[in-house]
Structure formats: C-alpha cells, structure tokens
Design a protein around this motif. Structure first.
Motif, PDB file in Angstrom:
ATOM      1  N   SER A  77       0.723  -1.120  -0.025  1.00 38.85           N
ATOM      2  CA  SER A  77       0.158   0.150   0.007  1.00 38.85           C
ATOM      3  C   SER A  77       0.936   1.160   0.112  1.00 38.85           C
ATOM      4  N   ILE A  78       0.909   2.048  -1.131  1.00 41.65           N
ATOM      5  CA  ILE A  78       1.877   3.137  -1.383  1.00 41.65           C
ATOM      6  C   ILE A  78       0.988   4.344  -1.321  1.00 41.65           C
ATOM      7  N   LYS A  79       1.545   5.610  -0.832  1.00 43.24           N
ATOM      8  CA  LYS A  79       0.723   6.784  -0.811  1.00 43.24           C
ATOM      9  C   LYS A  79       1.658   7.858  -1.525  1.00 43.24           C
ATOM     10  N   ASP A 123       6.988   4.142   2.050  1.00 44.49           N
ATOM     11  CA  ASP A 123       6.473   3.063   1.107  1.00 44.49           C
ATOM     12  C   ASP A 123       7.443   2.591   0.369  1.00 44.49           C
ATOM     13  N   MET A 155      -4.732   4.663  -2.578  1.00 42.43           N
ATOM     14  CA  MET A 155      -5.851   5.430  -2.622  1.00 42.43           C
ATOM     15  C   MET A 155      -5.622   6.964  -2.805  1.00 42.43           C
ATOM     16  N   GLY A 197     -11.498  13.038   1.167  1.00 37.23           N
ATOM     17  CA  GLY A 197     -11.675  13.930   2.265  1.00 37.23           C
ATOM     18  C   GLY A 197     -11.668  12.775   3.643  1.00 37.23           C
ATOM     19  N   SER A 198     -11.383  11.581   3.216  1.00 40.61           N
ATOM     20  CA  SER A 198     -11.499  10.671   4.142  1.00 40.61           C
ATOM     21  C   SER A 198     -10.233  10.630   5.388  1.00 40.61           C
ATOM     22  N   ASP A 199     -10.699  10.413   6.669  1.00 40.00           N
ATOM     23  CA  ASP A 199      -9.529  10.385   7.543  1.00 40.00           C
ATOM     24  C   ASP A 199      -8.968   9.195   7.619  1.00 40.00           C
ATOM     25  N   THR A 238     -10.066   5.864   5.581  1.00 35.18           N
ATOM     26  CA  THR A 238      -8.913   5.364   4.461  1.00 35.18           C
ATOM     27  C   THR A 238      -8.575   3.919   4.764  1.00 35.18           C
ATOM     28  N   GLY A 267       4.174   1.495   4.454  1.00 35.87           N
ATOM     29  CA  GLY A 267       5.179   2.179   5.137  1.00 35.87           C
ATOM     30  C   GLY A 267       4.701   2.445   6.765  1.00 35.87           C
ATOM     31  N   ALA A 276       3.124   8.026   7.005  1.00 36.61           N
ATOM     32  CA  ALA A 276       3.110   9.021   5.598  1.00 36.61           C
ATOM     33  C   ALA A 276       3.692  10.686   6.125  1.00 36.61           C
ATOM     34  N   THR A 286       0.485  10.213  10.637  1.00 35.07           N
ATOM     35  CA  THR A 286      -0.298   9.526  11.991  1.00 35.07           C
ATOM     36  C   THR A 286       0.255   8.036  12.340  1.00 35.07           C
ATOM     37  N   ALA A 287       0.980   7.300  11.129  1.00 38.48           N
ATOM     38  CA  ALA A 287       1.251   5.818  11.407  1.00 38.48           C
ATOM     39  C   ALA A 287       0.069   5.019  11.864  1.00 38.48           C
ATOM     40  N   GLN A 288      -1.190   5.542  11.546  1.00 34.78           N
ATOM     41  CA  GLN A 288      -2.483   4.578  11.651  1.00 34.78           C
ATOM     42  C   GLN A 288      -2.945   3.775  10.734  1.00 34.78           C
ATOM     43  N   VAL A 289      -2.491   4.065   9.420  1.00 32.34           N
ATOM     44  CA  VAL A 289      -3.316   3.435   8.561  1.00 32.34           C
ATOM     45  C   VAL A 289      -3.035   1.940   8.304  1.00 32.34           C
TER      46      VAL A 289
HETATM   47  C1  LIG Z   1     -11.500  15.425   7.749  1.00 30.65           C
HETATM   48  C2  LIG Z   1     -10.379  14.938   7.204  1.00 30.65           C
HETATM   49  C3  LIG Z   1     -10.165  15.167   5.830  1.00 30.65           C
HETATM   50  C4  LIG Z   1      -9.021  14.792   5.045  1.00 30.65           C
HETATM   51  N1  LIG Z   1      -9.189  15.048   3.620  1.00 30.65           N
HETATM   52  C5  LIG Z   1      -8.098  14.368   2.885  1.00 30.65           C
HETATM   53  C6  LIG Z   1      -7.775  14.915   1.579  1.00 30.65           C
HETATM   54  O1  LIG Z   1      -8.731  15.339   0.969  1.00 30.65           O
HETATM   55  N2  LIG Z   1      -6.617  14.385   0.951  1.00 30.65           N
HETATM   56  C7  LIG Z   1      -5.832  13.774   1.747  1.00 30.65           C
HETATM   57  O2  LIG Z   1      -4.688  13.471   1.078  1.00 30.65           O
HETATM   58  N3  LIG Z   1      -5.871  13.584   3.119  1.00 30.65           N
HETATM   59  C8  LIG Z   1      -6.829  13.924   3.488  1.00 30.65           C
HETATM   60  N4  LIG Z   1      -6.864  13.566   5.000  1.00 30.65           N
HETATM   61  C9  LIG Z   1      -5.812  13.243   5.620  1.00 30.65           C
HETATM   62  C10 LIG Z   1      -5.921  11.688   5.468  1.00 30.65           C
HETATM   63  O3  LIG Z   1      -6.876  11.349   6.887  1.00 30.65           O
HETATM   64  C11 LIG Z   1      -4.664  10.920   5.453  1.00 30.65           C
HETATM   65  O4  LIG Z   1      -3.906  11.514   4.856  1.00 30.65           O
HETATM   66  C12 LIG Z   1      -4.816   9.621   5.169  1.00 30.65           C
HETATM   67  O5  LIG Z   1      -5.921   9.091   6.055  1.00 30.65           O
HETATM   68  C13 LIG Z   1      -3.648   8.895   5.678  1.00 30.65           C
HETATM   69  O6  LIG Z   1      -3.234   8.871   7.019  1.00 30.65           O
HETATM   70  P1  LIG Z   1      -1.754   9.386   7.225  1.00 30.65           P
HETATM   71  O7  LIG Z   1      -1.247  10.201   6.034  1.00 30.65           O
HETATM   72  O8  LIG Z   1      -1.502   9.880   8.592  1.00 30.65           O
HETATM   73  O9  LIG Z   1      -1.054   7.871   6.904  1.00 30.65           O
HETATM   74  P2  LIG Z   1      -0.105   7.246   7.809  1.00 30.65           P
HETATM   75  O10 LIG Z   1      -0.900   6.278   8.808  1.00 30.65           O
HETATM   76  O11 LIG Z   1       1.055   7.822   8.582  1.00 30.65           O
HETATM   77  O12 LIG Z   1       0.562   5.998   6.804  1.00 30.65           O
HETATM   78  C14 LIG Z   1       0.943   4.954   7.107  1.00 30.65           C
HETATM   79  C15 LIG Z   1       0.987   3.780   5.807  1.00 30.65           C
HETATM   80  O13 LIG Z   1      -0.324   3.557   5.255  1.00 30.65           O
HETATM   81  C16 LIG Z   1      -0.429   3.634   3.931  1.00 30.65           C
HETATM   82  N5  LIG Z   1      -1.143   4.675   3.379  1.00 30.65           N
HETATM   83  C17 LIG Z   1      -1.739   5.775   3.911  1.00 30.65           C
HETATM   84  N6  LIG Z   1      -2.616   6.329   3.309  1.00 30.65           N
HETATM   85  C18 LIG Z   1      -2.612   5.881   2.050  1.00 30.65           C
HETATM   86  C19 LIG Z   1      -3.340   5.884   0.858  1.00 30.65           C
HETATM   87  N7  LIG Z   1      -4.222   6.951   0.477  1.00 30.65           N
HETATM   88  N8  LIG Z   1      -3.069   4.855  -0.130  1.00 30.65           N
HETATM   89  C20 LIG Z   1      -2.499   4.022  -0.045  1.00 30.65           C
HETATM   90  N9  LIG Z   1      -1.748   3.821   1.241  1.00 30.65           N
HETATM   91  C21 LIG Z   1      -1.844   4.776   2.218  1.00 30.65           C
HETATM   92  C22 LIG Z   1       1.096   3.930   3.313  1.00 30.65           C
HETATM   93  O14 LIG Z   1       1.419   2.612   3.471  1.00 30.65           O
HETATM   94  C23 LIG Z   1       1.751   4.631   4.542  1.00 30.65           C
HETATM   95  O15 LIG Z   1       2.917   4.644   4.680  1.00 30.65           O
HETATM   96  C24 LIG Z   1      -8.124  14.095   5.588  1.00 30.65           C
HETATM   97  C25 LIG Z   1      -8.179  14.050   7.073  1.00 30.65           C
HETATM   98  C26 LIG Z   1      -9.240  14.347   7.862  1.00 30.65           C
HETATM   99  C27 LIG Z   1      -9.391  14.067   9.257  1.00 30.65           C
END
Ligand SMILES: Cc1cc2nc3c(=O)[nH]c(=O)nc-3n(C[C@H](O)[C@H](O)[C@H](O)COP(=O)(O)OP(=O)(O)OC[C@H]3O[C@@H](n4cnc5c(N)ncnc54)[C@H](O)[C@@H]3O)c2cc1C
Length: 266
Positions: free
Chosen positions: A6-8, A38, A61, A91-93, A97, A119, A122, A127-130
């Motif tokens: 899964s790459i961002k 990633d 995504m 707009g997913s959190d 996501t 990864g 990001a 957040t390191a939550q995904v």
């Molecule tokens: C109300 C709200 C609205 C938001 N709207 C947007 C928006 O419109 N656009 C936006 O970019 N962000 C948006 N975000 C931020 C979004 O929540 C995060 O960017 C996203 O959920 C990933 O979290 P992170 O960046 O902290 O990833 P982390 O949890 O730090 O990522 C860890 C790992 O998860 C995987 N990962 C994370 N995101 C993805 C992805 N999208 N696809 C594939 N792998 C992934 C990767 O392997 C990554 O290394 C929004 C957040 C909120 C709260």
C-alpha cells in the motif's frame, strides 16, 4: 504467493513547501513523490520477489494523477497496480482511508501465503495509523516498524526497531508489516522497467467496484463518514536565532551548563 504493497502519493517536502493562507499545504503547487517509507516497503517486497518469484501488487487510494506513481512502482518491478479513486472516498480520515484500502485488498484477495506491506508513516498525514488499522480490519496479525525481514516458508522473522533497541518477532502469513527506512535502500527504475510498466495491468477500483464489501458503508467513508475532523491547522511561529558558544575550555563548558540549567534542560 503475492505481496500487496500500500503506497501513498505525498507532497515532496524536501523542496519548497507551499502553505495556503489558512495554514494547510498547497498540494496543487508542490511536486509529489511516493511516501519514503512506502518505497522501503516496495523494495522489501521486490527483494522477496527476486528470491521467490512471487507477485507484487501495489495499491493506492488517491486522485487520478496518483496513477503516475503506480506506473513508477511498476517500472521498479511490481507486477500489477490498483488505483482506488472515487468522489465518495475524498476527504477520508485515517479510519475511513483504512476501511477503503482494506476493502480494496479484500477485492484483490489475501490468501494463506500472502503478505500486506505498508510504510510506517506518511510524511504528510504523519499519523502511522493506516497500516495497523488495515490489519485490524482484515483480521491479519501485524508487525510494525520492520527494520529487517526474513521469509522462510510461511514464517516471517521481523526485526522491529524500537526507541532503545530491537525486538525480533516471528509471524505466520498472511500478515501485515509496516516498514521503516532502516530496512533497505530502494532500487531505481530501470530503462526496460519503464517500457514494461506501460504494458502491465493498472486497474481502477471506484465506488461501484467496492460498494458490496461489508467495510464500505457511506456512513463510514469520505469526509462525512470520517469520525475525525481537522478543526484548525497552522504553521508554528519561527524560533529565534540560536546562541553559539565557541571553544572547548572549562569556562565555555561552565557557561553552557549554566545556560542549560537556566532553561531547565539539565
Ligand atoms: C477530515 C479530514 C479530511 C481529510 N481529507 C484529506 C484529503 O482530502 N486528501 C488527503 O490526502 N488527505 C486527507 N486527509 C488526511 C487523511 O486522513 C490521511 O492523509 C490519510 O488517512 C492517511 O493518513 P496518514 O497520512 O496519517 O497515513 P499514515 O497512517 O501515516 O500512513 C501509514 C501507511 O499507510 C499507507 N497509506 C496511508 N494512506 C494511504 C493511501 N491513501 N493509499 C495507500 N496507502 C496509504 C502507506 O503505506 C503509509 O506509509 C484528511 C483527514 C481528515 C481528518
């Protein structure tokens, strides 16, 4: 056997960081890159592919331009790519996501010998939550902060990097690993890889493609279904200029100790 990575796509913060008047990142005016951690996850998957001949599938995504990043992953050696993109997902959190990415991984299919890699974190959302949330939603065992990975049959031995040491964990496939930069040095795309990338499959999963997955519910995806909301975002005020003390003599060291003590640092 396959490995799903899964790459961002993230803004390149090593160059000029453009900030909007409200403090949010001006993503449109910045170059994008694949999130650094990633790249380490992808390299780890490609190394296992080199050794075992397994298939590597990359998934992201994001908006349609994220397909360019997927092509780069294909040029590095991944076999297939999946772009998860729909207005409903925007707009997913992190909670939403991870639901959507987990549903996409369900659709790709996770079998007994498979591994999902992410990864650790990001560089934009940070957040390191995904990764851990995807594992929970897919009911997969997870090992985070992987600094070394060895695969032996259906057992993966992972050296986890902690703040003050290492921990070695054995986990059975299928499992999810989150990867850090200490794991490896990502390879470059090769010229032949770039040509081949355009004949490898790149599929788009839109809302229709995922809507029947139990994880996809309009009330838990997208901006309206996200349980967290960003209330405000701002750039912290710049710190003042630092103080330089020159010399390594006793008096300078005493002066340094006095300043640090005054600031309650020592
Ligand atoms: C109300 C709200 C609205 C938001 N709207 C947007 C928006 O419109 N656009 C936006 O970019 N962000 C948006 N975000 C931020 C979004 O929540 C995060 O960017 C996203 O959920 C990933 O979290 P992170 O960046 O902290 O990833 P982390 O949890 O730090 O990522 C860890 C790992 O998860 C995987 N990962 C994370 N995101 C993805 C992805 N999208 N696809 C594939 N792998 C992934 C990767 O392997 C990554 O290394 C929004 C957040 C909120 C709260």
């Amino acid at each position: 056997m396959k490995i799903i990575v899964s790459i961002k796509q993230v803004p390149d913060t090593s160059g000029k960081v453009a900030v909007n008047p409200d403090g949010t990142l001006n993503r449109a005016s910045m170059q994008t890159i694949t999130n650094p951690d990633d790249m380490n996850a992808l390299e780890a998957a490609l190394k296992i592919k080199d050794e075992t001949g397994c298939k590597v599938v990359v998934v992201t995504m994001g908006p349609p331009p994220a397909a360019g990043m997927l092509r780069e992953a294909l040029a590095m050696g991944a076999d297939e790519a999946v772009l998860v993109s729909a207005r409903e997902f925007g707009g997913s959190d992190t909670y939403a996501t991870s639901q959507i990415i987990a549903a996409a991984i369900n659709r790709i299919g996770v079998e007994k010998n498979d591994i999902v890699m992410c990864g650790r974190q990001a560089i934009d959302g940070d957040t390191a939550q995904v990764g851990p949330q995807i594992a929970e939603k897919l009911h997969l065992p997870q090992v985070t902060y992987a600094a070394d990975i060895h695969k032996d049959g259906d057992t993966i031995t992972v050296k986890r990097m902690l703040e003050d040491g290492y921990m070695t964990i054995k986990v059975k496939t299928p499992c999810l690993l989150t990867c850090i930069k200490e794991l490896n040095e990502p390879r470059y795309m090769s010229v032949s890889g770039v040509f081949e990338a355009y004949s490898k499959p790149l599929t788009t999963f839109d809302y229709e493609a995922l809507k029947d997955d139990p994880l996809i519910d309009k009330s838990t995806i997208g901006l309206s279904g996200s349980p967290t909301n960003i209330l405000t975002s701002f750039t912290p005020p710049q710190k003042g200029a630092g103080m330089m003390l020159e010399g390594a003599d006793k008096a300078t060291c005493e002066k340094l100790a006095e300043i640090l003590a005054k600031k309650h640092i020592i």
